[in-house]
Design a protein around this motif. Structure first.
Motif, PDB file in Angstrom:
ATOM      1  N   HIS A 199       0.833  -1.205   0.000  1.00  0.00           N
ATOM      2  CA  HIS A 199       0.000   0.000   0.000  1.00  0.00           C
ATOM      3  C   HIS A 199       0.867   1.255   0.000  1.00  0.00           C
ATOM      4  O   HIS A 199       2.079   1.188   0.208  1.00  0.00           O
ATOM      5  CB  HIS A 199      -0.947  -0.018   1.204  1.00  0.00           C
ATOM      6  CG  HIS A 199      -2.119  -0.932   1.026  1.00  0.00           C
ATOM      7  ND1 HIS A 199      -3.420  -0.483   0.978  1.00  0.00           N
ATOM      8  CD2 HIS A 199      -2.183  -2.287   0.877  1.00  0.00           C
ATOM      9  CE1 HIS A 199      -4.242  -1.512   0.809  1.00  0.00           C
ATOM     10  NE2 HIS A 199      -3.520  -2.615   0.754  1.00  0.00           N
ATOM     11  N   PRO A 226      -0.652   4.469 -11.980  1.00  0.00           N
ATOM     12  CA  PRO A 226      -1.846   4.751 -11.179  1.00  0.00           C
ATOM     13  C   PRO A 226      -3.122   4.827 -12.019  1.00  0.00           C
ATOM     14  O   PRO A 226      -3.138   5.394 -13.106  1.00  0.00           O
ATOM     15  CB  PRO A 226      -1.527   6.111 -10.537  1.00  0.00           C
ATOM     16  CG  PRO A 226      -0.032   6.213 -10.578  1.00  0.00           C
ATOM     17  CD  PRO A 226       0.379   5.507 -11.840  1.00  0.00           C
ATOM     18  N   ASP A 227      -4.160   4.242 -11.479  1.00  0.00           N
ATOM     19  CA  ASP A 227      -5.487   4.313 -12.093  1.00  0.00           C
ATOM     20  C   ASP A 227      -6.062   5.699 -11.798  1.00  0.00           C
ATOM     21  O   ASP A 227      -6.114   6.106 -10.633  1.00  0.00           O
ATOM     22  CB  ASP A 227      -6.373   3.226 -11.478  1.00  0.00           C
ATOM     23  CG  ASP A 227      -7.735   3.119 -12.150  1.00  0.00           C
ATOM     24  OD1 ASP A 227      -8.118   4.031 -12.897  1.00  0.00           O
ATOM     25  OD2 ASP A 227      -8.420   2.104 -11.901  1.00  0.00           O
ATOM     26  N   LYS A 246     -10.710   6.286  -8.720  1.00  0.00           N
ATOM     27  CA  LYS A 246     -10.576   5.773  -7.361  1.00  0.00           C
ATOM     28  C   LYS A 246     -11.959   5.459  -6.797  1.00  0.00           C
ATOM     29  O   LYS A 246     -12.880   6.246  -6.992  1.00  0.00           O
ATOM     30  CB  LYS A 246      -9.891   6.818  -6.459  1.00  0.00           C
ATOM     31  CG  LYS A 246      -8.520   7.281  -6.942  1.00  0.00           C
ATOM     32  CD  LYS A 246      -7.510   6.177  -6.953  1.00  0.00           C
ATOM     33  CE  LYS A 246      -6.153   6.728  -7.439  1.00  0.00           C
ATOM     34  NZ  LYS A 246      -5.236   5.696  -7.864  1.00  0.00           N
ATOM     35  N   PRO A 247     -12.146   4.323  -6.115  1.00  0.00           N
ATOM     36  CA  PRO A 247     -11.150   3.270  -5.921  1.00  0.00           C
ATOM     37  C   PRO A 247     -10.890   2.505  -7.218  1.00  0.00           C
ATOM     38  O   PRO A 247     -11.746   2.444  -8.097  1.00  0.00           O
ATOM     39  CB  PRO A 247     -11.802   2.363  -4.875  1.00  0.00           C
ATOM     40  CG  PRO A 247     -13.268   2.559  -5.071  1.00  0.00           C
ATOM     41  CD  PRO A 247     -13.430   3.992  -5.493  1.00  0.00           C
ATOM     42  N   SER A 248      -9.720   1.922  -7.314  1.00  0.00           N
ATOM     43  CA  SER A 248      -9.316   1.227  -8.527  1.00  0.00           C
ATOM     44  C   SER A 248      -9.815  -0.213  -8.499  1.00  0.00           C
ATOM     45  O   SER A 248      -9.356  -1.028  -7.705  1.00  0.00           O
ATOM     46  CB  SER A 248      -7.790   1.239  -8.646  1.00  0.00           C
ATOM     47  OG  SER A 248      -7.385   0.564  -9.819  1.00  0.00           O
ATOM     48  N   PRO A 258      -4.481   3.486  -0.680  1.00  0.00           N
ATOM     49  CA  PRO A 258      -4.778   2.463  -1.682  1.00  0.00           C
ATOM     50  C   PRO A 258      -3.560   1.585  -1.975  1.00  0.00           C
ATOM     51  O   PRO A 258      -2.470   1.822  -1.462  1.00  0.00           O
ATOM     52  CB  PRO A 258      -5.172   3.295  -2.905  1.00  0.00           C
ATOM     53  CG  PRO A 258      -4.404   4.565  -2.747  1.00  0.00           C
ATOM     54  CD  PRO A 258      -4.336   4.823  -1.263  1.00  0.00           C
ATOM     55  N   GLN A 304       0.423   1.215  -7.153  1.00  0.00           N
ATOM     56  CA  GLN A 304       0.255   0.874  -8.567  1.00  0.00           C
ATOM     57  C   GLN A 304       1.402   1.492  -9.355  1.00  0.00           C
ATOM     58  O   GLN A 304       1.691   2.692  -9.227  1.00  0.00           O
ATOM     59  CB  GLN A 304      -1.080   1.395  -9.114  1.00  0.00           C
ATOM     60  CG  GLN A 304      -2.285   0.674  -8.517  1.00  0.00           C
ATOM     61  CD  GLN A 304      -3.591   1.108  -9.149  1.00  0.00           C
ATOM     62  OE1 GLN A 304      -3.778   2.274  -9.516  1.00  0.00           O
ATOM     63  NE2 GLN A 304      -4.525   0.157  -9.284  1.00  0.00           N
TER      64      GLN A 304
END
Length: 199
Positions: A104, A123-124, A127-129, A117, A120
């Protein structure tokens, strides 16, 4: 005739000299290990004994019935070339069950949500991914494990993550295995425990 013998002797001496030089070079090369055998950076390790939250605690349990106080975690990070290997070994958890686990973005805090989160690599933006395009074991660090009869478990994940960039700061244990389907990808139930770790 004497002239021919002298030339032949000179050629023979020359060949012996070249042979000796080649043998010496061969010995020198054999003594120098290839670059791929040179030792890489030493693994980074974090160890902790789970306890209820207190200021400065390295390992925190939020569900003592699932991750009992006194259980332990040891997290190792080893980088070699473009690859990074993350290993974890846990002791003293509930026996014979599956736990989800991930790296995390934030340190542990009073609640499981404080760890932020999942890390990653890419990053996506949402959110949330929960999109498998971003929430997958190549883009995130998934370390799900199954405990044995003594409540001990291990896991290893390998990928091309850049965990030293500052947004990998903890290892979180979840209550179920990690889902992969769209809309649930990356989820693994509640956050049971957290280890603030070095990456």
């Amino acid at each position: 005739m004497l002239h021919q013998r002298t030339r032949a002797l000179g050629s023979l001496v020359g060949l012996c000299t070249v042979g000796a030089l080649l043998a010496a070079c061969g010995e020198q090369q054999a003594q120098t290990p290839p670059a791929e055998q040179q030792p890489g950076p030493a693994p980074i390790e974090t160890t902790g004994t789970y306890e209820p939250y207190r200021e400065g605690a390295t390992a925190v349990t939020y569900k003592p019935d699932q991750v009992p106080p006194g259980s332990t975690a040891k997290l190792g990070v080893k980088t070699g070339g473009a690859r990074t290997e993350v290993t974890v070994a846990l002791t003293g958890l509930q026996p014979n069950r599956v736990y989800g686990a991930h790296v995390h973005t934030k340190p542990c805090g009073p609640t499981g949500d404080d760890a932020g989160p999942h890390f990653q690599q890419i990053p996506d933006p949402a959110k949330p991914s929960v999109d498998p395009k971003f929430a997958n074991p190549e883009n995130e660090v998934w370390l799900d494990f199954h405990t044995d009869a003594q409540g001990n478990g291990t896991a290893t994940a390998t990928g091309t993550w850049q965990l030293d960039r500052g947004d990998a700061q903890s290892f979180v244990v979840h209550e179920t295995h990690t889902h992969t389907e769209p809309g649930k990808a990356g989820t693994a139930g509640g956050r049971l425990a957290c280890l603030t770790a070095k990456f």
